[in-house]
Scaffold this motif. Structure first.
Motif, PDB file in Angstrom:
ATOM      1  N   VAL A 113       0.858  -1.192   0.000  1.00  0.00           N
ATOM      2  CA  VAL A 113       0.000   0.000   0.000  1.00  0.00           C
ATOM      3  C   VAL A 113       0.889   1.234   0.000  1.00  0.00           C
ATOM      4  CG1 VAL A 113      -1.837   1.260   1.167  1.00  0.00           C
ATOM      5  CG2 VAL A 113      -1.784  -1.250   1.266  1.00  0.00           C
ATOM      6  N   MET A 114       0.702   2.096  -1.000  1.00  0.00           N
ATOM      7  CA  MET A 114       1.507   3.302  -1.142  1.00  0.00           C
ATOM      8  C   MET A 114       0.609   4.471  -1.538  1.00  0.00           C
ATOM      9  SD  MET A 114       4.830   1.699  -3.118  1.00  0.00           S
ATOM     10  CE  MET A 114       5.791   3.185  -2.779  1.00  0.00           C
ATOM     11  N   SER A 115       1.198   5.660  -1.561  1.00  0.00           N
ATOM     12  CA  SER A 115       0.451   6.856  -1.957  1.00  0.00           C
ATOM     13  C   SER A 115       0.847   7.288  -3.357  1.00  0.00           C
ATOM     14  CB  SER A 115       0.727   8.018  -0.987  1.00  0.00           C
ATOM     15  OG  SER A 115       0.250   7.731   0.296  1.00  0.00           O
ATOM     16  N   GLN A 116      -0.104   7.883  -4.060  1.00  0.00           N
ATOM     17  CA  GLN A 116       0.181   8.499  -5.352  1.00  0.00           C
ATOM     18  C   GLN A 116       1.257   9.567  -5.176  1.00  0.00           C
ATOM     19  OE1 GLN A 116      -3.022  10.931  -6.702  1.00  0.00           O
ATOM     20  NE2 GLN A 116      -2.267  11.131  -8.803  1.00  0.00           N
ATOM     21  N   SER A 117       2.174   9.652  -6.119  1.00  0.00           N
ATOM     22  CA  SER A 117       3.214  10.678  -6.056  1.00  0.00           C
ATOM     23  C   SER A 117       2.588  12.071  -6.090  1.00  0.00           C
ATOM     24  CB  SER A 117       4.189  10.522  -7.233  1.00  0.00           C
ATOM     25  OG  SER A 117       4.878   9.304  -7.159  1.00  0.00           O
ATOM     26  N   ASP A 118       3.061  12.932  -5.202  1.00  0.00           N
ATOM     27  CA  ASP A 118       2.532  14.291  -5.107  1.00  0.00           C
ATOM     28  C   ASP A 118       3.691  15.280  -5.209  1.00  0.00           C
ATOM     29  OD1 ASP A 118       1.296  16.661  -4.591  1.00  0.00           O
ATOM     30  OD2 ASP A 118       0.586  16.146  -2.586  1.00  0.00           O
ATOM     31  N   PRO A 119       3.844  15.959  -6.330  1.00  0.00           N
ATOM     32  CA  PRO A 119       4.964  16.898  -6.494  1.00  0.00           C
ATOM     33  C   PRO A 119       4.892  18.095  -5.554  1.00  0.00           C
ATOM     34  CG  PRO A 119       3.398  17.098  -8.313  1.00  0.00           C
ATOM     35  CD  PRO A 119       2.987  15.893  -7.532  1.00  0.00           C
TER      36      PRO A 119
END
Length: 276
Positions: A113-119
């Motif tokens: 389980v990971m998070s979407q990349s957020d710049p």
């Protein structure tokens, strides 16, 4: 095969809370063991140099701070897990950088389980493309939680993107534990060709039925980007989980992703379970 071990990335990102909540919810629903992994951020190859003891160098103070932050993230993971109905959980501090560490740890788990990349997130900006890299390097399915929106329920309404490819087949098989618990499963076949037979989606619907999963097949023709069409359909059917194959290749310095994969990972509006 049900999920027995779920791995979740623990860090200080602004999206860590949503990620941990999603991981504990899935682990509780699947009665799985949950592992929270945090990284020091220093490559393991430096530690493997027998002639270098980082804690005896000028970097000692910096190393202590990195370990303190990683342990603080794990403390938070434990608090969240302890407050959820998780069967069992453990914390894991890894002396490595996030991409390599998670890809390696993922090989001992059924789901990551990971998070979407957020710049716009200072923490996430340090490891761009992290979920994509882990997905391509670990041979394990990754559940990516969007950085925008709230998702108290994941997997009750599932949209499966099906194109009969190897990646889609793996994603579908890896998602079976969640599909069996879903209230509704929709299989989307975009721009079907001869490979799908006279009734596109009929074979995969039969396959799912033998797993006691009743799925509705929607064959659609679209002239727009398939990734955008998939997101639009997800909104139409109120999907709180998208299942799809991940297309691309991991390289040392870059990620090469397929067009649909890149679109979904950039603009996702619901959690996505991907497999390569």
């Amino acid at each position: 095969m049900p999920y027995k071990t779920i791995l979740v990335h623990a860090d200080h990102s602004r999206h860590a809370e949503a990620r941990l909540q999603a991981a504990t919810a899935v682990a509780a629903d699947c009665n799985a063991h949950l592992v929270g992994a945090a990284m020091s951020g220093v490559s393991r190859y430096i530690y493997q140099d027998g002639g270098t003891d980082l804690m005896q160098t000028v970097l000692a103070t910096h190393m202590e701070e990195l370990n303190r932050r990683a342990n603080a993230a794990l403390d938070h993971f434990e608090r969240v897990a302890a407050g959820a109905a998780v069967r069992s959980f453990e914390r894991r501090l890894v002396d490595d950088e996030p991409g390599a560490a998670l890809a390696l740890q993922a090989r001992y788990a059924d789901l990551v389980v990971m998070s979407q990349s957020d710049p716009d997130d200072p923490v996430a900006r340090m490891t761009p493309g992290l979920p994509e890299y882990v997905m391509l390097a670990s041979a394990r399915p990754v559940l990516v939680v969007p950085h925008a929106g709230r998702f108290p329920v994941i997997g009750s309404e599932v949209l499966v993107a099906w194109d009969a490819s190897t990646a889609a087949t793996r994603a579908l098989a890896n998602a079976l534990p969640l599909l069996k618990r879903a209230r509704r499963v929709t299989v989307a076949v975009f721009n079907p060709d001869e490979a799908h037979g006279q009734q596109p989606g009929a074979d995969i619907a039969l396959y799912l039925a033998r797993h006691a999963i009743n799925a509705e097949v929607m064959a659609q023709h679209t002239s727009i980007d398939v990734g955008e069409a998939l997101l639009s359909l997800a909104a139409d059917v109120d999907a709180n989980l998208i299942v799809m194959g991940c297309y691309g290749h991991a390289r040392v310095r870059e990620l090469l992703l397929g067009g649909v994969t890149a679109t979904i990972l950039k603009s996702m509006t619901a959690p996505v379970l991907m497999s390569h």
